[in-house]
Design an enzyme around this catalytic site. Sequence first.
Site, mmCIF file in Angstrom:
data_model
loop_
_atom_site.group_PDB
_atom_site.id
_atom_site.type_symbol
_atom_site.label_atom_id
_atom_site.label_comp_id
_atom_site.label_asym_id
_atom_site.label_seq_id
_atom_site.Cartn_x
_atom_site.Cartn_y
_atom_site.Cartn_z
ATOM 1 C CG ASP A 70 37.723 27.447 77.921
ATOM 2 O OD1 ASP A 70 38.780 27.447 78.589
ATOM 3 O OD2 ASP A 70 37.653 26.955 76.778
ATOM 4 C CG ASP A 441 43.172 21.305 73.593
ATOM 5 O OD1 ASP A 441 42.556 20.371 73.063
ATOM 6 O OD2 ASP A 441 42.661 22.063 74.429
#
Length: 728
Positions: A70, A441
């Site tokens: 992405d 993350d």
Amino acid sequence: MLTSSPSRRAVLAGAAAVAAVAGAPVLAGRARAAGASGYRWRNVVIGGTGFITGVLFHPRVRGLAYARTDIGGAYRWDGRRESWVPLLDHIGWDDWNLLGVEAMAVDPARPDRLYLACGTYAQTWADNGAVLRSDDRGATWRRTDLTVRLGANEDGRGTGERLLVDPRDSDTLWLGTRHDGLLKSTDRGAGWAPAGGFPATPSATGQGVTFLVAAGRTVYAGWGDGGDANLFRTSDGVTWEAVPGQPSGTAARVPIRAAYDRHARELYVTYADAPGPNGQSDGSVHKLRTAGDEWTEVTPAKPDAGSADTFGYGGLAVDARRPGTVVVSTNNRWAAVDTLYRSTDGGRSWRSLKETAVLDVSETPYLKWGEDEPKFGWWIQALALDPYDSHHLVYGTGATLYGTRDLRHWAPRVRGLEETSVTQLVSPPTGRAHLISGARDIGVMYHERLTSSPARGMATNPVSGSATGLAQAARRPAYVVRAGWGENGNGAASHDGGRTWRPFASQPGIAEDAPGPIAVNADGSVLLWSFAHWDGTTYPAHRSADDGATWSEVPSFPKGAVPVADPADPALFYAYDTGTGTLFASTDGGRSFAARASGLPAGDSQFKVVAAPGRTGDLWLSAKGNGLHRSTDGGRSFTAVESCRASYTLGFGRAAAGAAYPAIYQVGSTGAITAVYRSDDEARTWVRINDDDHQWGWTGETVTGDPRVYGRVYLATNGRGIQYGEPA
């Protein structure tokens, strides 16, 4: 990555909005061990760490496969080395938006051809997308700029391939967009125009065409913007129709992926009530017998709306060798954990592969996330089955790509694939590790070796997600502190150089919702923690003089600023108010701050102040397009550095032989090109140390040299992990 932006709401309309510019020059994409700069660039190995949104095996060439991400570009599998080869590292600073790959396509009849639809964001502030086309499997590229935006990091990025080579004509390509309907090219992607006759009208949801797939000579298109139909087809490339009898209802609101079983002449489609990867709570699987338009629901398991076990369906793959063999994945199934279901009888019966799975994450230990065993996966929308091996199955998650050769034993298949979005870098002057990193993350990692994933995995106690701060006491390097979104507290300290951690005994209340950057003074006796919410709201900083046991507010600290410790004097801290262009300093260990220099560049929260190691009051201000500025009097005055036109981030490393000042590294510009530079003479002159094949899009977050190895530099990227360079 998990840090996506909301979908763009505006809808472009008209042929002018979707015309394309053809004939762009050839772009080099072949990675070299050492570029023209004389530097050799490699990834610091973590392994995966990002959302793998698509995997595509070539149907006619054994072992040829591609993966898209992405925010981190695309990769080609090298079967000889069992490693992924990055294909878009040549994407430069100005084109950073193209590192998000919305879709990819291969030509079944011409194996060397590869097409990528690139564009990370469809927001109004983002640049338009582009189609990259290669005749040598991604070694070199030609580019066509579009006048529409694509959204590789938007909601719906894990749906099927929106790019397709027409099954009747290799020169014809189709491209599904989010806001501008269906585009068509008749010259192998060089020029694009709206596809006439496509019946669906874009809405504000930002999904548009969710996939394109060939079933024989017929092209099917999924549609995610609602309406009376969400699946269309054309058999002649000119006229389109809604597929009759298609499923309806909440569980079939958005078609996610489709795959064609050419032996049985059946098209399988997975559905969900939302595009994902988040927000799905219902879904289904259906198949269409294409010869007679007969639909059959073959959903393996129904979500339970009355319980926590809700989910949609995402990934889908059919076996090219065995009719009726199909695999699908659940998605967004947090309670019972996502799984893969496999059927060998056309969907009449299914077997979950999760229950018998043996996961080996020894190559990437962080995937345990601080627990005893790794989970089977989440955000499973990419799923692919090797057309030459019925037991070779791979699936992507939000952090890795798992693969198996026997449908039971699974391990990450991510060598060479690094998608971390990095925010913090510290290179200790002593100790076992040359690098400690913080990322979005996956928190903080201690890199014992640069060539293998950290053996200790991610920093635990507490486990954290995105890192917001990482600092080391300059005169006491065994003491390191970190901040970020975590469990059981958002801050922690290490007394062994970052190997092990313990949470602060307490934390300010605002740290729960707005952890920000943190600093530690030179001798490790004082912590200074700044707080800012993701929505931009800022709060007063807090100070601790007892290793995080108690905290007190510092009202005079500029809210939201990044605290900077003087590396030589424990009493000194600095903070740059980017809103007013004022440098603040504390001479009492962070208890109070007073303004010093003012009238400096203002208005951008990404301006950065860095203190030169081993010196008191030697400060450098990277002010982006406003250039580089230096103070040698603790921020009382600054002087513009004439050798720099722009400076985005700056750091220091071991001095060159015979030099009295540390080597300086920066991402910036001395002329027209934004690149990575090194100076060995206090910024009087610079040498570019990356090259056109090694650019990695946007690299303005952080950079640091190694204090023990001259010439070695660590560079944070937004989607290509940590790059480290050394003189070749």
